[in-house]
Design a protein around this motif. Structure first.
Motif, PDB file in Angstrom:
ATOM      1  N   ALA A  70      68.797  71.447  11.996  1.00 35.49           N
ATOM      2  CA  ALA A  70      67.582  71.073  12.732  1.00 35.49           C
ATOM      3  C   ALA A  70      67.627  69.655  13.266  1.00 35.49           C
ATOM      4  CB  ALA A  70      66.359  71.240  11.834  1.00 35.49           C
ATOM      5  N   GLY A  71      68.404  68.773  12.658  1.00 39.90           N
ATOM      6  CA  GLY A  71      68.470  67.399  13.108  1.00 39.90           C
ATOM      7  C   GLY A  71      67.290  66.590  12.583  1.00 39.90           C
ATOM      8  N   SER A  72      66.958  65.502  13.300  1.00 38.13           N
ATOM      9  CA  SER A  72      65.870  64.623  12.882  1.00 38.13           C
ATOM     10  C   SER A  72      64.883  64.444  14.022  1.00 38.13           C
ATOM     11  CB  SER A  72      66.446  63.255  12.451  1.00 38.13           C
ATOM     12  OG  SER A  72      67.159  62.669  13.529  1.00 38.13           O
ATOM     13  N   GLY A  73      63.853  63.612  13.779  1.00 41.90           N
ATOM     14  CA  GLY A  73      62.843  63.381  14.803  1.00 41.90           C
ATOM     15  C   GLY A  73      61.694  64.365  14.688  1.00 41.90           C
ATOM     16  N   LEU A  74      61.017  64.612  15.810  1.00 46.49           N
ATOM     17  CA  LEU A  74      59.826  65.471  15.809  1.00 46.49           C
ATOM     18  C   LEU A  74      60.127  66.964  15.676  1.00 46.49           C
ATOM     19  CD1 LEU A  74      56.768  65.829  16.101  1.00 46.49           C
ATOM     20  CD2 LEU A  74      57.084  65.743  18.586  1.00 46.49           C
ATOM     21  N   PRO A  75      61.160  67.525  16.340  1.00 47.76           N
ATOM     22  CA  PRO A  75      61.344  68.987  16.302  1.00 47.76           C
ATOM     23  C   PRO A  75      61.344  69.614  14.917  1.00 47.76           C
ATOM     24  CG  PRO A  75      62.761  68.044  17.972  1.00 47.76           C
ATOM     25  CD  PRO A  75      62.127  66.886  17.242  1.00 47.76           C
ATOM     26  N   PRO A  76      62.025  69.047  13.910  1.00 44.60           N
ATOM     27  CA  PRO A  76      62.000  69.700  12.593  1.00 44.60           C
ATOM     28  C   PRO A  76      60.627  69.696  11.929  1.00 44.60           C
ATOM     29  CG  PRO A  76      63.810  68.115  12.751  1.00 44.60           C
ATOM     30  CD  PRO A  76      62.927  67.888  13.919  1.00 44.60           C
ATOM     31  N   VAL A  77      59.733  68.806  12.390  1.00 51.34           N
ATOM     32  CA  VAL A  77      58.408  68.703  11.786  1.00 51.34           C
ATOM     33  C   VAL A  77      57.506  69.851  12.237  1.00 51.34           C
ATOM     34  CG1 VAL A  77      56.385  67.190  11.552  1.00 51.34           C
ATOM     35  CG2 VAL A  77      58.672  66.211  11.663  1.00 51.34           C
ATOM     36  N   ILE A  78      57.818  70.467  13.391  1.00 51.99           N
ATOM     37  CA  ILE A  78      56.968  71.517  13.944  1.00 51.99           C
ATOM     38  C   ILE A  78      57.136  72.802  13.141  1.00 51.99           C
ATOM     39  CG2 ILE A  78      56.439  72.848  16.016  1.00 51.99           C
ATOM     40  CD1 ILE A  78      57.705  70.575  17.633  1.00 51.99           C
ATOM     41  N   PRO A  79      56.053  73.348  12.562  1.00 50.78           N
ATOM     42  CA  PRO A  79      56.170  74.596  11.795  1.00 50.78           C
ATOM     43  C   PRO A  79      56.596  75.766  12.683  1.00 50.78           C
ATOM     44  CG  PRO A  79      54.100  73.465  11.323  1.00 50.78           C
ATOM     45  CD  PRO A  79      54.694  72.795  12.509  1.00 50.78           C
ATOM     46  N   GLU A  80      57.207  76.735  12.068  1.00 49.71           N
ATOM     47  CA  GLU A  80      57.645  77.920  12.801  1.00 49.71           C
ATOM     48  C   GLU A  80      56.450  78.634  13.426  1.00 49.71           C
ATOM     49  OE1 GLU A  80      60.227  82.035  12.031  1.00 49.71           O
ATOM     50  OE2 GLU A  80      59.936  80.564  10.428  1.00 49.71           O
ATOM     51  N   GLY A  81      56.586  79.011  14.686  1.00 50.48           N
ATOM     52  CA  GLY A  81      55.525  79.723  15.392  1.00 50.48           C
ATOM     53  C   GLY A  81      54.542  78.817  16.109  1.00 50.48           C
ATOM     54  N   MET A  82      54.688  77.501  15.967  1.00 49.84           N
ATOM     55  CA  MET A  82      53.771  76.567  16.616  1.00 49.84           C
ATOM     56  C   MET A  82      54.522  75.731  17.642  1.00 49.84           C
ATOM     57  SD  MET A  82      51.226  75.398  13.537  1.00 49.84           S
ATOM     58  CE  MET A  82      49.881  75.103  14.666  1.00 49.84           C
ATOM     59  N   ARG A  83      53.755  74.992  18.452  1.00 56.06           N
ATOM     60  CA  ARG A  83      54.330  74.160  19.490  1.00 56.06           C
ATOM     61  C   ARG A  83      53.658  72.788  19.468  1.00 56.06           C
ATOM     62  NH1 ARG A  83      56.742  78.109  18.938  1.00 56.06           N
ATOM     63  NH2 ARG A  83      57.442  79.656  20.482  1.00 56.06           N
ATOM     64  N   ALA A  84      54.396  71.768  19.888  1.00 55.33           N
ATOM     65  CA  ALA A  84      53.843  70.421  20.024  1.00 55.33           C
ATOM     66  C   ALA A  84      53.639  70.152  21.505  1.00 55.33           C
ATOM     67  CB  ALA A  84      54.783  69.393  19.406  1.00 55.33           C
ATOM     68  N   LEU A  85      52.399  69.951  21.915  1.00 59.97           N
ATOM     69  CA  LEU A  85      52.063  69.751  23.322  1.00 59.97           C
ATOM     70  C   LEU A  85      51.414  68.382  23.496  1.00 59.97           C
ATOM     71  CD1 LEU A  85      51.966  71.131  26.139  1.00 59.97           C
ATOM     72  CD2 LEU A  85      49.639  71.816  25.596  1.00 59.97           C
ATOM     73  N   SER A  86      51.926  67.595  24.443  1.00 62.44           N
ATOM     74  CA  SER A  86      51.413  66.253  24.685  1.00 62.44           C
ATOM     75  C   SER A  86      50.383  66.269  25.809  1.00 62.44           C
ATOM     76  CB  SER A  86      52.554  65.305  25.059  1.00 62.44           C
ATOM     77  OG  SER A  86      53.472  65.177  24.004  1.00 62.44           O
ATOM     78  N   VAL A  87      49.337  65.480  25.643  1.00 61.36           N
ATOM     79  CA  VAL A  87      48.299  65.338  26.665  1.00 61.36           C
ATOM     80  C   VAL A  87      48.045  63.854  26.894  1.00 61.36           C
ATOM     81  CG1 VAL A  87      47.175  67.543  26.188  1.00 61.36           C
ATOM     82  CG2 VAL A  87      46.475  65.528  24.919  1.00 61.36           C
ATOM     83  N   ARG A  88      47.706  63.525  28.133  1.00 68.33           N
ATOM     84  CA  ARG A  88      47.436  62.133  28.478  1.00 68.33           C
ATOM     85  C   ARG A  88      46.013  61.771  28.065  1.00 68.33           C
ATOM     86  NH1 ARG A  88      50.037  58.816  31.830  1.00 68.33           N
ATOM     87  NH2 ARG A  88      51.275  60.559  32.626  1.00 68.33           N
ATOM     88  N   VAL A  89      45.864  60.593  27.465  1.00 65.56           N
ATOM     89  CA  VAL A  89      44.551  60.145  27.019  1.00 65.56           C
ATOM     90  C   VAL A  89      44.346  58.701  27.462  1.00 65.56           C
ATOM     91  CG1 VAL A  89      44.556  61.659  24.997  1.00 65.56           C
ATOM     92  CG2 VAL A  89      45.423  59.326  24.791  1.00 65.56           C
ATOM     93  N   ASN A  90      43.106  58.258  27.389  1.00 66.13           N
ATOM     94  CA  ASN A  90      42.803  56.838  27.570  1.00 66.13           C
ATOM     95  C   ASN A  90      41.974  56.383  26.384  1.00 66.13           C
ATOM     96  OD1 ASN A  90      40.165  57.783  28.036  1.00 66.13           O
ATOM     97  ND2 ASN A  90      40.508  57.879  30.251  1.00 66.13           N
ATOM     98  N   GLU A  91      41.408  55.200  26.468  1.00 66.85           N
ATOM     99  CA  GLU A  91      40.683  54.659  25.313  1.00 66.85           C
ATOM    100  C   GLU A  91      39.492  55.514  24.937  1.00 66.85           C
ATOM    101  OE1 GLU A  91      38.638  50.461  23.821  1.00 66.85           O
ATOM    102  OE2 GLU A  91      39.552  50.627  25.797  1.00 66.85           O
ATOM    103  N   VAL A  92      38.844  56.140  25.947  1.00 65.32           N
ATOM    104  CA  VAL A  92      37.676  56.976  25.669  1.00 65.32           C
ATOM    105  C   VAL A  92      38.104  58.319  25.105  1.00 65.32           C
ATOM    106  CG1 VAL A  92      35.682  58.129  26.667  1.00 65.32           C
ATOM    107  CG2 VAL A  92      36.299  55.820  27.428  1.00 65.32           C
ATOM    108  N   ILE A  93      39.042  58.969  25.788  1.00 64.31           N
ATOM    109  CA  ILE A  93      39.498  60.292  25.340  1.00 64.31           C
ATOM    110  C   ILE A  93      40.119  60.198  23.952  1.00 64.31           C
ATOM    111  CG2 ILE A  93      41.093  62.196  25.833  1.00 64.31           C
ATOM    112  CD1 ILE A  93      40.810  61.525  28.794  1.00 64.31           C
ATOM    113  N   GLY A  94      40.846  59.114  23.691  1.00 68.05           N
ATOM    114  CA  GLY A  94      41.509  58.942  22.398  1.00 68.05           C
ATOM    115  C   GLY A  94      40.620  58.371  21.322  1.00 68.05           C
ATOM    116  N   VAL A  95      39.289  58.419  21.494  1.00 65.01           N
ATOM    117  CA  VAL A  95      38.313  57.959  20.499  1.00 65.01           C
ATOM    118  C   VAL A  95      38.610  56.513  20.093  1.00 65.01           C
ATOM    119  CG1 VAL A  95      37.000  58.647  18.444  1.00 65.01           C
ATOM    120  CG2 VAL A  95      38.336  60.340  19.670  1.00 65.01           C
ATOM    121  N   ALA A  96      38.743  55.662  21.102  1.00 62.81           N
ATOM    122  CA  ALA A  96      38.912  54.220  20.906  1.00 62.81           C
ATOM    123  C   ALA A  96      40.112  53.875  20.024  1.00 62.81           C
ATOM    124  CB  ALA A  96      37.638  53.614  20.322  1.00 62.81           C
TER     125      ALA A  96
END
Length: 283
Positions: free
Chosen positions: A106-132
């Motif tokens: 599996a290697g290192s970094g983020l991919p091995p942390v993701i449980p089987e059957g799930m996905r890691a999806l990134s979204v853009r945020v700002n100070e308001v969207i990211g709850v300060a």
């Protein structure tokens, strides 16, 4: 008489001193018995290791545990774990066990942390969207989407689309700072979702606007909401009846997809032509 008393006292002191000296020599001349307890080598962390780290030789050390007392699955050699990724943080002197590590492939970094059957999806945020800046790795959030399905101002709707979603990264970090709870300004957060939820989240972020709502990690409820439109917000239209608390909240260990509210039926007009009746929908 006095001389006799001093003589007896001197003899007693000499006899006691000789006996003590003989006893001391006898004790010192006895052979020392050493008892050896069988041990086994166990690999432990030589320093604190963060989530996603790749194990290096200098990150590990070997200590001796009493035979049979090491945790199940403990590794006896450093070479057995070098190069594997950490999927659960390790503290200094903690025993390295398989449950804390990704597989060799599996290697290192983020991919091995993701449980089987799930996905890691990134979204853009700002100070308001990211709850300060308080949306940190490990936080739990609800995702609200605001969109307009018909391009008419009156149809703008804000709806809770996902509940109890875990944040796996904030910016480039996949762990909170040592000072937990400290705000961290980022422009991207990565959420852990199922594939169908990833579709909803991608559509919401591209065709509308999203907002993250920070929640208590101990709160496992999944509230069901009908969404809100401007007319309902301003009181021009009566809001639909809410479900009771017992039915609107349910336990949710992972992210929950919120169902869309049922669309209101369109008005129809019945047209009679002779002996035929038809219903025409007014749009």
């Amino acid at each position: 008489m006095r001389n006799r008393i001093f003589g007896v006292l001197a003899i007693a002191i000499l006899a006691g001193g000789g006996l003590a000296y003989g006893t001391y020599n006898m004790m010192n001349n006895q052979p020392v018995k050493t008892v050896t307890t069988p041990t086994q080598p166990v690999v432990v962390a030589a320093a604190d290791l963060s989530l996603g780290s790749e194990l290096r030789k200098e990150d590990l050390t070997v200590v001796n545990f009493p035979a049979g007392q090491a945790p199940e699955g403990a590794f006896p050699r450093v070479t057995d774990v070098v190069g594997r990724g950490v999927i659960s943080p390790l503290v200094k002197n903690e025993v390295v066990i398989p449950a804390k590590l990704a597989s060799k492939e599996a290697g290192s970094g983020l991919p091995p942390v993701i449980p089987e059957g799930m996905r890691a999806l990134s979204v853009r945020v700002n100070e308001v969207i990211g709850v300060a800046g308080y949306v940190l790795p490990g936080s739990r959030v609800d995702v609200l989407a605001t969109a307009n399905p018909t391009n008419q101002q009156t149809d703008i709707t804000t709806k809770l689309i996902l509940s109890n979603v875990q944040v796996v990264t904030a910016g480039t970090r996949i762990e909170q700072d040592q000072d937990k709870g400290k705000p961290m300004q980022v422009t991207v957060v990565t959420l852990l979702v199922y594939p169908d939820q990833a579709e909803r989240l991608a559509l919401a972020s591209t065709e509308g606007k999203i907002q993250l709502a920070l929640r208590n990690p101990l709160d496992q409820s999944a509230p069901e909401t009908p969404g809100v439109k401007p007319a309902i917000l301003l009181g021009a239209v009566k809001a639909p009846a809410q479900k009771s608390a017992s039915t609107s909240r349910r336990a949710a260990a992972g992210p929950v997809t919120q169902s869309a509210p049922a669309a209101a039926p369109l008005p129809t007009v019945e047209i009679i032509r002779g002996d035929k009746r038809t219903a025409e929908v007014i749009r």
